[in-house]
Motif scaffolding. Structure first.
Motif, PDB file in Angstrom:
ATOM      1  N   SER A 117     -26.223 -33.103 -15.326  1.00  0.00           N
ATOM      2  CA  SER A 117     -25.158 -34.526 -15.302  1.00  0.00           C
ATOM      3  C   SER A 117     -25.146 -35.076 -16.530  1.00  0.00           C
ATOM      4  O   SER A 117     -24.152 -35.880 -16.976  1.00  0.00           O
TER       5      SER A 117
ATOM      6  N   ASP B 119     -19.737 -32.423 -17.292  1.00  0.00           N
ATOM      7  CA  ASP B 119     -18.502 -31.694 -16.971  1.00  0.00           C
ATOM      8  C   ASP B 119     -18.524 -31.389 -15.325  1.00  0.00           C
ATOM      9  O   ASP B 119     -18.831 -30.082 -14.914  1.00  0.00           O
ATOM     10  N   SER B 120     -17.908 -32.188 -14.352  1.00  0.00           N
ATOM     11  CA  SER B 120     -17.955 -31.992 -13.039  1.00  0.00           C
ATOM     12  C   SER B 120     -17.214 -30.712 -12.624  1.00  0.00           C
ATOM     13  O   SER B 120     -17.743 -29.998 -11.657  1.00  0.00           O
ATOM     14  N   GLU B 121     -15.928 -30.265 -13.166  1.00  0.00           N
ATOM     15  CA  GLU B 121     -15.484 -29.113 -13.007  1.00  0.00           C
ATOM     16  C   GLU B 121     -15.967 -27.934 -13.152  1.00  0.00           C
ATOM     17  O   GLU B 121     -15.995 -27.134 -12.338  1.00  0.00           O
TER      18      GLU B 121
ATOM     19  N   ILE C 196     -19.280 -27.451 -13.432  1.00  0.00           N
ATOM     20  CA  ILE C 196     -20.490 -27.240 -12.608  1.00  0.00           C
ATOM     21  C   ILE C 196     -19.978 -27.126 -11.286  1.00  0.00           C
ATOM     22  O   ILE C 196     -20.682 -26.241 -10.586  1.00  0.00           O
ATOM     23  N   HIS C 197     -19.003 -27.787 -10.661  1.00  0.00           N
ATOM     24  CA  HIS C 197     -18.316 -27.287  -9.489  1.00  0.00           C
ATOM     25  C   HIS C 197     -17.974 -25.712  -9.314  1.00  0.00           C
ATOM     26  O   HIS C 197     -18.303 -24.952  -8.556  1.00  0.00           O
TER      27      HIS C 197
ATOM     28  N   LEU D 179     -23.879 -33.598  -9.413  1.00  0.00           N
ATOM     29  CA  LEU D 179     -22.416 -34.549  -9.154  1.00  0.00           C
ATOM     30  C   LEU D 179     -22.785 -35.829  -8.730  1.00  0.00           C
ATOM     31  O   LEU D 179     -21.775 -36.824  -8.809  1.00  0.00           O
ATOM     32  N   ARG D 180     -23.860 -35.944  -7.887  1.00  0.00           N
ATOM     33  CA  ARG D 180     -24.125 -37.570  -7.455  1.00  0.00           C
ATOM     34  C   ARG D 180     -24.376 -38.477  -8.947  1.00  0.00           C
ATOM     35  O   ARG D 180     -23.929 -39.280  -8.858  1.00  0.00           O
TER      36      ARG D 180
ATOM     37  N   LEU E 281     -22.831 -38.230 -11.366  1.00  0.00           N
ATOM     38  CA  LEU E 281     -21.785 -38.154 -12.000  1.00  0.00           C
ATOM     39  C   LEU E 281     -20.590 -38.925 -11.189  1.00  0.00           C
ATOM     40  O   LEU E 281     -19.615 -39.098 -11.495  1.00  0.00           O
TER      41      LEU E 281
ATOM     42  N   SER F  34     -18.991 -37.929  -8.620  1.00  0.00           N
ATOM     43  CA  SER F  34     -17.985 -37.080  -8.833  1.00  0.00           C
ATOM     44  C   SER F  34     -17.310 -36.863  -7.419  1.00  0.00           C
ATOM     45  O   SER F  34     -17.922 -36.590  -6.250  1.00  0.00           O
TER      46      SER F  34
ATOM     47  N   LEU G 275     -18.085 -33.935  -4.711  1.00  0.00           N
ATOM     48  CA  LEU G 275     -18.877 -33.903  -3.707  1.00  0.00           C
ATOM     49  C   LEU G 275     -18.404 -33.705  -2.165  1.00  0.00           C
ATOM     50  O   LEU G 275     -19.022 -32.852  -1.617  1.00  0.00           O
TER      51      LEU G 275
END
Length: 362
Positions: free
Chosen positions: A182, A186-188, A190-191, A209-210, A212, A214, A217
């Motif tokens: 976190s 970079d959420s993308e 990580i996903h 992601l939580r 963030l 984002s 989720l």
């Protein structure tokens, strides 16, 4: 004032020394004396010596203490912390800290990792990545968070590797890895990494992601792993990612009985209450009429429909202040006219009694 005379007598020489040191001032002491005091038995003396040596150009002398495995560990730690203080003002001191990543002492290595993270200097990234596989849990923990502070997306796969090795066995390591992810932020990426990973890694990714908040989720609210799905639902509702509240509400249409657990269902029901449209009322009515649903959720859905027009200033999950616009009974009545016969036909016990009592409302 209560004093322990016996203890004072036993430590009279140390007490006198400490008084003299503070009375005369640490700035008047020689470098050699200060280095020696880093291992003093009185913590106050060690700290004052640390502060003073951090202002002097004696990096190599501090490193000599730090690198000497025969020295008292407390002295080595204070030498390390002094180098950390210096490195915040002078990057030349950084090289001596980085040299401690393979020290024999796990305590020293963990403090080195923490300092490298606090100093946030890129050249240490490779050393920190290696420290993710350190035998010490504490070292792994500090290295994971330090990599997060460094902020390099190249560390993301290595943090997922840590989650894989941990396999949910140690919650502290899971937290460190997810928090490190976190911090990179970079959420993308990580996903994207989560798509090819196992359950333990995806759970850590969802927790990241939580942090963030984002919207990504939403991709995990129906994950094959129930714990991951529950954490994704929790995160969207609890972090108020309102754009996906409808997705949580629609789970009422698809959840099998074995997935109707407390953290999910409490939020699914409340999401429909907050949305308060015709579709939401119909979804709650379907829960109430679902013979396979656990009794508590059928009863709760029925209760919410009965109270559809009541003033709602707080949510029923956390008690947050979330005033809802006034509602009429129209949506709830229409939904229950369709589903009440099924409720009465399949309900038992308290839910059946509740349905009969509430029937006049619909």
């Amino acid at each position: 004032v209560m004093t322990n005379e016996a203890a004072h007598a036993e430590q009279a020489d140390v007490i006198a020394e400490v008084k003299t040191l503070f009375a005369n001032g640490f700035d008047k002491l020689s470098d050699e004396k200060l280095i020696k005091l880093l291992g003093h038995e009185d913590q106050r003396v060690r700290i004052e010596a640390q502060w003073e040596v951090s202002t002097r150009p004696i990096d190599f002398a501090l490193w000599s203490v730090l690198s000497d495995s025969e020295s008292l560990e407390l002295a080595r730690l204070h030498a390390l912390w002094a180098l950390g203080m210096k490195a915040r003002r002078d990057s030349d001191a950084y090289q001596y800290i980085g040299a401690g990543t393979d020290d024999a002492s796990a305590h020293i290595r963990s403090q080195v990792a923490q300092l490298l993270g606090d100093l946030n200097s890129g050249p240490a990234d490779l050393a920190l990545i290696d420290m993710l596989e350190d035998p010490s849990i504490a070292v792994q923990h500090h290295a994971a968070i330090a990599l997060g502070k460094a902020g390099d997306i190249k560390a993301i796969p290595f943090l997922f590797d840590l989650l894989e090795r941990n396999d949910n066995n140690d919650v502290v390591i899971r937290h460190a890895a997810s928090y490190g992810l976190s911090l990179i932020g970079d959420s993308e990426t990580i996903h994207k990494e989560m798509k090819s990973r196992g359950a333990a890694e995806r759970l850590g990714g969802v927790l990241a992601l939580r942090h963030l908040k984002s919207p990504l989720l939403v991709n995990y609210i129906e994950d094959e792993d129930l714990q991951i799905a529950a954490e994704a639902v929790r995160a969207i509702y609890d972090q108020k990612i309102d754009e996906h509240l409808p997705a949580i509400a629609k789970l009422a249409n698809t959840l099998p009985p074995e997935r109707m657990i407390e953290p999910i269902m409490r939020r699914v029901v409340e999401a429909n209450v907050r949305l308060a449209d015709a579709d939401s009322a119909n979804r709650l009515a379907k829960i109430a009429a679902n013979a396979d649903a656990p009794e508590q959720w059928r009863a709760l859905a029925l209760q919410e429909l009965t109270n559809w027009s009541a003033k709602r200033d707080r949510d029923d999950v956390w008690g947050w202040w979330l005033p809802r616009q006034p509602q009429t009974m129209a949506h709830a009545s229409a939904a229950m006219k369709t589903h009440l016969p099924a409720v009465k036909a399949t309900a038992t016990g308290g839910t059946l009694t509740q349905a009969r009592v509430f029937e006049p409302y619909f």
